[in-house]
Design an enzyme around this catalytic site. Structure first.
Site, PDB file in Angstrom:
ATOM      1  N   GLU A 160       0.872  -1.165   0.000  1.00  0.00           N
ATOM      2  CA  GLU A 160       0.000   0.000   0.000  1.00  0.00           C
ATOM      3  C   GLU A 160       0.918   1.227   0.000  1.00  0.00           C
ATOM      4  O   GLU A 160       1.834   1.319   0.824  1.00  0.00           O
ATOM      5  CB  GLU A 160      -0.883   0.014   1.256  1.00  0.00           C
TER       6      GLU A 160
ATOM      7  N   ARG B 283       5.686 -13.252   9.354  1.00  0.00           N
ATOM      8  CA  ARG B 283       6.313 -11.986   9.007  1.00  0.00           C
ATOM      9  C   ARG B 283       7.670 -11.894   9.690  1.00  0.00           C
ATOM     10  O   ARG B 283       7.934 -12.598  10.664  1.00  0.00           O
ATOM     11  CB  ARG B 283       5.424 -10.815   9.418  1.00  0.00           C
TER      12      ARG B 283
ATOM     13  N   LYS C 169       4.587   0.721   9.394  1.00  0.00           N
ATOM     14  CA  LYS C 169       4.680   2.029   8.735  1.00  0.00           C
ATOM     15  C   LYS C 169       4.148   3.143   9.624  1.00  0.00           C
ATOM     16  O   LYS C 169       4.646   4.259   9.587  1.00  0.00           O
ATOM     17  CB  LYS C 169       3.931   1.991   7.405  1.00  0.00           C
TER      18      LYS C 169
END
Ligand code: ATP
Ligand code: MG
Length: 563
Positions: free
Chosen positions: A37, A264, A274
């Site tokens: 994104e 992850r 982020k």
């Protein structure tokens, strides 16, 4: 690179699944995607996903990996992030070729799929507020409540949905929800939101839309539109898989991708999301998204890490099915490992004190020669280094009153100057406060570059730079950004308080004259102190600036003095 190595291919569970699908002839070709994104810069966690998705595509003949911007949230997305992400993926060594996509290009198709869901009685326009929807959702043990709007007719839903698109309603007035099961044990299946109204311009579609699809709706259908075969994502999306499959099954999707989840990357001594990186940047705790202390790809690049080191790191940590935390020292080890055989050695004194050679006349200069890569001198050739009566040495290499095992300089002690001579400390000069300001030595001209003819031995070798030839350089000694392994150990207190106050120390170093010729991005090992890079933004030959990439040894966890 090692992801192409047949010995390592097929070793993790994702590669095994893909190998089976290839063997059974299930797909014509393997198609994966990396779907960021554009709401921030990429970080080292994304690098793991990039290496996996692009790596798998590369390993399978005919395979390909798409770069798709998952851009359906107009509030946070920006074109500058798109550009930064493209640059970072390329820098890591991967290429999407023609396959650059934007979910926002699918808005019309997605709208069409939503209409099909409504027509099939599988979606409805709901007038509850987002807060009411949350309250009606129930809990893991308590089923949710049906919305009073759940049984609206198909035609009423179609009419309202069209008017939502046309901009007749303010934000929050209506949402489109899937009609699934408010009692499902999977909370994601309790009539999830598919569309919401946001009167906010989008960085690519401008004012065209005021109706934006939600992640779960966009993601699976974008995959299907692109013919993705294996949609690889991180474990927190495990519960979303049922919804992913449900949506695909209930619209005329052009293909049937499968979602697989892997663990992850979590790294200690840093933060990665982020949102938190944004907080560090906007709060002025770092100098920008490319601050060399950040785990962003842009920061890591500026710090001096190499793409090879990151790909090797990614291979080393592997792809697993359960979460764990990787030690920052493993990443540091990967970069040392990579640079060790690649970069020249030079001499630089970070914290200088003068050494005067009493038996070398003022003005006399000896031109010595040093190999740039001592382990294999044929590899990088030799350079000249000037030697003169006054030298800089590292302050920590001299002690007036040393402990027993101190093998460097002290009154009466003899050491080797790297690539030069043995010197013996015969005296010191002190200032008014009694601090040593000069170390006075004599040198033995018979010891150039080797041992003494009489077989005399010294235990220590120290580096040095000739005073009249030394070049001043700004050296930025970067260290870990946080001083504790888990900066978020106390969620309420936040992570900012765990910032390492010593994460950046700036010193004026005296470096050997050959470094005046360094260009931005050139990397070196400063002998005995670490790996350094000429800063990509601030370095200039008149005003050299070097960033420390990594010290030579792991000093964390030990109580050793750090340079
Ligand atoms: P963050 O939560 O760190 O802000 P994100 O998941 O919101 O990241 P996206 O741009 O949505 O960021 O992520 C793009 C891809 O990168 C996704 O497929 C996501 O699963 C993957 N990814 C994100 N963080 C990690 C990580 N730490 N390790 C491995 N893959 C990751
Ligand atoms: Mg995300």
């Amino acid at each position: 690179m090692s992801t192409e190595d047949p010995k390592t291919a097929g070793t993790d569970f994702i590669r095994q699944i893909i190998a089976q699908d290839v063997a059974s002839g299930k797909y014509e070709r393997i198609v994966t995607r990396f779907p960021p994104e554009p709401n921030g810069y990429l970080h080292i966690g994304h690098a793991k996903s990039i290496c996996l998705n692009f790596g798998v595509a590369r390993e399978n003949p005919g395979g390909r990996c798409h770069l798709r911007f998952d851009d359906s949230n107009p509030e946070t997305e920006e074109i500058r992030f798109v550009e930064a992400i493209k640059k970072d993926v390329k820098w890591l060594g991967f290429d999407w070729g023609e396959h650059l996509y934007f979910a926002s290009d699918y808005f019309e198709d997605l709208y069409g799929f939503a209409v099909r869901l409504i027509q099939g009685g599988k979606a409805y326009v709901c007038g509850l507020s987002e807060e009411e929807i949350r309250r009606h959702r129930g809990t893991v043990t308590v089923p949710g409540l049906n919305s009073p709007y759940r049984d609206r007719s198909v035609s009423e839903n179609l009419d309202l949905f069209a008017r939502m698109r046309a901009g007749e309603f303010p934000d929050g007035k209506h949402v489109l929800r899937a009609k699934i099961d408010m009692a499902s044990p999977n909370m994601k299946m309790r009539d999830p939101l598919l569309y919401r109204i946001r009167h906010i311009p989008h960085y690519r579609t401008g004012d065209k839309w005021c109706l934006y699809p939600m992640y779960d709706f966009v993601h699976c259908l974008s995959d299907a539109l692109e013919g993705i075969t294996h949609s690889i994502c991180t474990l927190e999306f495990e519960n979303n898989r049922e919804l992913y499959d449900w949506i695909i099954e209930n619209v005329p999707a052009p293909s049937r991708p499968r979602q697989y989840e892997f663990a992850r990357l979590n790294l200690n001594y840093t933060v990665m999301s982020k949102r938190k990186l944004m907080e560090l940047v906007e709060g002025g705790h770092v100098t920008g998204w490319d601050d060399p202390r950040l785990p962003t790809i842009a920061g890591i690049r500026r710090r001096g890490y190499t793409p090879e080191a990151i790909r090797n790191f990614s291979d080393r940590i592997g792809v697993a099915r359960s979460n764990s935390v990787v030690d920052a020292s493993l990443l540091e080890h990967s970069i040392r490992d990579d640079l060790n055989t690649k970069v020249p050695r030079v001499m630089a004194v970070l914290d200088p004190i003068r050494l005067v050679i009493l038996n070398l006349p003022v003005g006399q200069i000896l031109e010595l020669e040093a190999p740039n890569f001592p382990d294999d001198p044929s590899k990088m050739g030799f350079r000249k280094i000037p030697f003169s009566r006054e030298l800089f040495i590292e302050r920590s290499d001299f002690m007036e009153d040393p402990p027993k095992k101190f093998f460097r300089l002290a009154p009466g002690k003899e050491v080797r100057l790297r690539w030069a001579f043995f010197v013996t400390c015969v005296d010191v000069k002190k200032d008014a406060e009694g601090d040593v300001v000069e170390v006075h030595c004599t040198y033995d001209p018979e010891t150039l570059g080797g041992d003494a003819p009489d077989g005399r031995r010294v235990k220590g070798t120290i580096h040095w730079v000739s005073v009249p030839h030394a070049v001043d350089a700004q050296v930025r000694l970067y260290d870990r950004l946080f001083s504790v392994p888990d900066p978020e150990e106390d969620k309420e207190a936040g992570f900012i308080r765990n910032l390492n106050p010593d994460s950046l120390k700036i010193v004026t170093a005296r470096v050997e004259p050959s470094l005046a010729g360094a260009s931005r991005g050139d990397r070196f090992q400063f002998e005995r102190t670490g790996y350094f890079i000429a800063d990509e933004k601030d370095h200039a030959s008149e005003k050299p600036v070097f960033n420390r990439i990594v010290p030579l040894r792991d000093s964390w966890g030990k109580i050793s003095a750090k340079v």
